[in-house]
Write a protein that holds these residues in place. Structure first.
Motif, PDB file in Angstrom:
ATOM      1  N   SER A  27       4.305 -13.036   8.076  1.00  0.00           N
ATOM      2  CA  SER A  27       5.613 -12.869   8.421  1.00  0.00           C
ATOM      3  C   SER A  27       5.732 -12.081  10.028  1.00  0.00           C
ATOM      4  CB  SER A  27       6.395 -11.747   7.035  1.00  0.00           C
ATOM      5  OG  SER A  27       5.343 -10.665   6.949  1.00  0.00           O
ATOM      6  N   SER A  28       6.481 -11.272  10.120  1.00  0.00           N
ATOM      7  CA  SER A  28       7.185 -10.444  11.691  1.00  0.00           C
ATOM      8  C   SER A  28       6.118  -9.229  10.956  1.00  0.00           C
ATOM      9  CB  SER A  28       7.936 -10.662  11.938  1.00  0.00           C
ATOM     10  OG  SER A  28       8.638  -9.769  11.637  1.00  0.00           O
ATOM     11  N   SER A  29       6.373  -8.984  10.333  1.00  0.00           N
ATOM     12  CA  SER A  29       5.778  -7.326   9.773  1.00  0.00           C
ATOM     13  C   SER A  29       4.724  -7.409   8.481  1.00  0.00           C
ATOM     14  CB  SER A  29       7.307  -6.379   9.944  1.00  0.00           C
ATOM     15  OG  SER A  29       6.378  -5.100   9.588  1.00  0.00           O
ATOM     16  N   TYR A  30       3.548  -6.959   8.405  1.00  0.00           N
ATOM     17  CA  TYR A  30       3.020  -6.732   7.533  1.00  0.00           C
ATOM     18  C   TYR A  30       2.065  -6.130   7.547  1.00  0.00           C
ATOM     19  CZ  TYR A  30       0.149 -10.459   9.865  1.00  0.00           C
ATOM     20  OH  TYR A  30      -0.676 -10.733  10.974  1.00  0.00           O
ATOM     21  N   VAL A  31       1.235  -5.378   6.711  1.00  0.00           N
ATOM     22  CA  VAL A  31      -0.275  -4.939   6.576  1.00  0.00           C
ATOM     23  C   VAL A  31      -1.205  -5.364   6.016  1.00  0.00           C
ATOM     24  CG1 VAL A  31      -1.265  -2.667   5.084  1.00  0.00           C
ATOM     25  CG2 VAL A  31       1.249  -2.856   6.680  1.00  0.00           C
ATOM     26  N   ILE A  32      -2.212  -5.446   6.936  1.00  0.00           N
ATOM     27  CA  ILE A  32      -3.503  -5.518   5.503  1.00  0.00           C
ATOM     28  C   ILE A  32      -4.539  -4.877   5.381  1.00  0.00           C
ATOM     29  CG2 ILE A  32      -5.822  -6.820   6.315  1.00  0.00           C
ATOM     30  CD1 ILE A  32      -4.052  -9.046   6.115  1.00  0.00           C
ATOM     31  N   GLY A  33      -4.959  -4.843   4.158  1.00  0.00           N
ATOM     32  CA  GLY A  33      -5.902  -3.080   4.107  1.00  0.00           C
ATOM     33  C   GLY A  33      -7.341  -3.643   3.280  1.00  0.00           C
ATOM     34  N   TRP A  34      -8.107  -2.866   3.539  1.00  0.00           N
ATOM     35  CA  TRP A  34      -9.358  -3.019   3.015  1.00  0.00           C
ATOM     36  C   TRP A  34      -9.445  -1.892   1.702  1.00  0.00           C
ATOM     37  CZ3 TRP A  34     -12.955  -6.623   3.633  1.00  0.00           C
ATOM     38  CH2 TRP A  34     -12.764  -7.590   4.582  1.00  0.00           C
ATOM     39  N   PHE A  35     -10.570  -3.102   0.711  1.00  0.00           N
ATOM     40  CA  PHE A  35     -10.355  -1.722  -0.654  1.00  0.00           C
ATOM     41  C   PHE A  35     -11.170  -2.524  -1.291  1.00  0.00           C
ATOM     42  CE2 PHE A  35      -5.713  -0.462  -2.274  1.00  0.00           C
ATOM     43  CZ  PHE A  35      -5.189  -1.344  -1.203  1.00  0.00           C
ATOM     44  N   CYS A  94      -9.930  -7.386   1.016  1.00  0.00           N
ATOM     45  CA  CYS A  94      -9.064  -7.742   1.909  1.00  0.00           C
ATOM     46  C   CYS A  94      -7.613  -8.081   1.313  1.00  0.00           C
ATOM     47  CB  CYS A  94      -9.151  -8.072   3.272  1.00  0.00           C
ATOM     48  SG  CYS A  94      -9.397 -10.086   2.914  1.00  0.00           S
ATOM     49  N   ALA A  95      -6.667  -7.182   2.028  1.00  0.00           N
ATOM     50  CA  ALA A  95      -5.677  -7.466   0.949  1.00  0.00           C
ATOM     51  C   ALA A  95      -4.445  -7.978   1.550  1.00  0.00           C
ATOM     52  CB  ALA A  95      -5.364  -6.833  -0.478  1.00  0.00           C
ATOM     53  N   PHE A  96      -2.812  -8.628   1.343  1.00  0.00           N
ATOM     54  CA  PHE A  96      -1.891  -8.643   2.393  1.00  0.00           C
ATOM     55  C   PHE A  96      -0.989  -8.610   1.715  1.00  0.00           C
ATOM     56  CE2 PHE A  96       0.064 -11.358   5.698  1.00  0.00           C
ATOM     57  CZ  PHE A  96       1.277 -11.229   5.113  1.00  0.00           C
ATOM     58  N   ARG A  97      -0.043  -7.227   2.480  1.00  0.00           N
ATOM     59  CA  ARG A  97       1.374  -6.431   1.806  1.00  0.00           C
ATOM     60  C   ARG A  97       2.635  -7.131   2.876  1.00  0.00           C
ATOM     61  NH1 ARG A  97       3.578  -0.569   2.293  1.00  0.00           N
ATOM     62  NH2 ARG A  97       4.794  -0.739   0.014  1.00  0.00           N
ATOM     63  N   LEU A  98       2.906  -7.251   2.203  1.00  0.00           N
ATOM     64  CA  LEU A  98       4.269  -8.571   2.896  1.00  0.00           C
ATOM     65  C   LEU A  98       5.012  -7.318   3.124  1.00  0.00           C
ATOM     66  CD1 LEU A  98       5.212 -11.376   0.347  1.00  0.00           C
ATOM     67  CD2 LEU A  98       5.008 -11.182   2.095  1.00  0.00           C
ATOM     68  N   GLN A 107      -1.683  -2.134  -5.846  1.00  0.00           N
ATOM     69  CA  GLN A 107      -0.124  -2.714  -6.349  1.00  0.00           C
ATOM     70  C   GLN A 107       1.170  -2.970  -5.796  1.00  0.00           C
ATOM     71  OE1 GLN A 107      -1.029   0.159  -7.238  1.00  0.00           O
ATOM     72  NE2 GLN A 107       0.068   1.479  -8.039  1.00  0.00           N
ATOM     73  N   ASN A 108       0.730  -1.802  -4.577  1.00  0.00           N
ATOM     74  CA  ASN A 108       2.043  -2.988  -2.993  1.00  0.00           C
ATOM     75  C   ASN A 108       1.450  -4.041  -2.587  1.00  0.00           C
ATOM     76  OD1 ASN A 108       3.256  -0.378  -4.356  1.00  0.00           O
ATOM     77  ND2 ASN A 108       3.239   1.112  -2.689  1.00  0.00           N
ATOM     78  N   TYR A 109       0.349  -4.025  -2.806  1.00  0.00           N
ATOM     79  CA  TYR A 109      -0.618  -5.924  -1.999  1.00  0.00           C
ATOM     80  C   TYR A 109       0.202  -6.806  -3.085  1.00  0.00           C
ATOM     81  CZ  TYR A 109      -2.354  -2.632   1.542  1.00  0.00           C
ATOM     82  OH  TYR A 109      -2.631  -1.577   2.416  1.00  0.00           O
ATOM     83  N   ASN A 110       0.420  -7.871  -2.272  1.00  0.00           N
ATOM     84  CA  ASN A 110       1.164  -9.209  -2.246  1.00  0.00           C
ATOM     85  C   ASN A 110      -0.209 -10.293  -2.796  1.00  0.00           C
ATOM     86  OD1 ASN A 110       3.444  -7.806  -0.435  1.00  0.00           O
ATOM     87  ND2 ASN A 110       3.652  -8.323  -2.045  1.00  0.00           N
ATOM     88  N   TYR A 111      -1.511 -10.096  -1.948  1.00  0.00           N
ATOM     89  CA  TYR A 111      -2.245 -11.299  -2.070  1.00  0.00           C
ATOM     90  C   TYR A 111      -3.440 -10.486  -1.240  1.00  0.00           C
ATOM     91  CZ  TYR A 111       2.520 -13.963  -1.760  1.00  0.00           C
ATOM     92  OH  TYR A 111       3.593 -14.687  -0.766  1.00  0.00           O
ATOM     93  N   TRP A 112      -4.686 -11.121  -2.024  1.00  0.00           N
ATOM     94  CA  TRP A 112      -5.922 -10.862  -2.584  1.00  0.00           C
ATOM     95  C   TRP A 112      -7.202 -11.672  -1.827  1.00  0.00           C
ATOM     96  CZ3 TRP A 112      -7.211  -5.237  -3.496  1.00  0.00           C
ATOM     97  CH2 TRP A 112      -6.219  -4.996  -3.679  1.00  0.00           C
ATOM     98  N   GLY A 113      -8.163 -11.697  -1.023  1.00  0.00           N
ATOM     99  CA  GLY A 113      -9.074 -12.460  -0.607  1.00  0.00           C
ATOM    100  C   GLY A 113     -10.534 -12.321  -1.923  1.00  0.00           C
ATOM    101  N   GLN A 114     -10.842 -12.962  -1.784  1.00  0.00           N
ATOM    102  CA  GLN A 114     -12.564 -12.644  -2.800  1.00  0.00           C
ATOM    103  C   GLN A 114     -12.805 -11.592  -2.384  1.00  0.00           C
ATOM    104  OE1 GLN A 114     -12.588 -14.508   0.117  1.00  0.00           O
ATOM    105  NE2 GLN A 114     -14.469 -14.440   0.572  1.00  0.00           N
ATOM    106  N   GLY A 115     -13.386 -10.888  -2.143  1.00  0.00           N
ATOM    107  CA  GLY A 115     -14.768  -9.781  -2.576  1.00  0.00           C
ATOM    108  C   GLY A 115     -15.455 -10.132  -1.655  1.00  0.00           C
ATOM    109  N   THR A 116     -16.561  -9.229  -0.630  1.00  0.00           N
ATOM    110  CA  THR A 116     -17.431  -9.832  -0.072  1.00  0.00           C
ATOM    111  C   THR A 116     -18.539  -8.252  -0.446  1.00  0.00           C
ATOM    112  OG1 THR A 116     -18.247  -9.732   1.994  1.00  0.00           O
ATOM    113  CG2 THR A 116     -16.633  -8.399   2.020  1.00  0.00           C
ATOM    114  N   GLN A 117     -19.396  -8.599  -1.327  1.00  0.00           N
ATOM    115  CA  GLN A 117     -20.158  -7.922  -1.643  1.00  0.00           C
ATOM    116  C   GLN A 117     -21.118  -7.086  -0.589  1.00  0.00           C
ATOM    117  OE1 GLN A 117     -20.945  -6.130  -4.490  1.00  0.00           O
ATOM    118  NE2 GLN A 117     -21.958  -4.726  -3.567  1.00  0.00           N
ATOM    119  N   VAL A 118     -21.258  -5.477  -0.083  1.00  0.00           N
ATOM    120  CA  VAL A 118     -21.847  -4.488   0.663  1.00  0.00           C
ATOM    121  C   VAL A 118     -22.675  -4.000  -0.110  1.00  0.00           C
ATOM    122  CG1 VAL A 118     -21.877  -2.585   1.896  1.00  0.00           C
ATOM    123  CG2 VAL A 118     -19.562  -4.664   2.222  1.00  0.00           C
ATOM    124  N   THR A 119     -24.255  -3.772   0.040  1.00  0.00           N
ATOM    125  CA  THR A 119     -25.218  -2.730  -0.564  1.00  0.00           C
ATOM    126  C   THR A 119     -25.469  -2.201   0.511  1.00  0.00           C
ATOM    127  OG1 THR A 119     -25.497  -4.514  -2.270  1.00  0.00           O
ATOM    128  CG2 THR A 119     -27.228  -2.943  -2.149  1.00  0.00           C
TER     129      THR A 119
END
Length: 122
Positions: A27-35, A94-98, A107-119
């Motif tokens: 969309s024209s306005s969205y948020v990408i977050g890292w969890f 990473c997650a995408f919020r519309l 719970q406010n994010y609509n789509y999620w990617g697969q995780g990547t391990q950081v050690t």
């Protein structure tokens, strides 16, 4: 669709850069977050950025060490992680919020990617 990459094993004090590539309709306005989720712990918000990159937000524990940025031409969001600590060890998502307003609630994010391990080793 979101694709996270860039995780790995690093010694304490080292750096890693995670990437989150977004494909498909946006969309024209969205948020990408890292969890992140550490073993035995709840999923935790790390950082987020708006589509235009003019707003960012970090959880307190990573402020001054992590930097979130984006390259819109490539639809990629980065998480540069410096001065890593063993307590940063987790699977990072990473997650995408519309909605184009930053939120730290998963719970406010609509789509999620697969995780990547950081050690991070001590």
């Amino acid at each position: 669709q979101l694709q996270a990459s860039g995780g790995g094993l690093v010694q304490a004090g080292g750096s890693l850069r995670l990437s989150c590539a977004a494909s498909g309709r946006t969309s024209s306005s969205y948020v990408i977050g890292w969890f992140r989720r550490a073993p035995g712990k709840e999923r935790e918000f790390v950082a987020a950025i708006t589509r235009r990159g003019n707003n960012t937000y970090y959880t307190d524990s990573v402020k001054g060490r992590f930097t979130i940025s984006r390259e819109n031409a490539l639809n990629v969001v980065y998480l540069q992680m410096n001065s890593l600590k063993p307590e940063d060890t987790a699977v990072y998502y990473c997650a995408f919020r519309l909605v184009g307003v930053i939120s730290g609630q998963p719970q406010n994010y609509n789509y999620w990617g697969q995780g990547t391990q950081v050690t991070v080793s001590s």
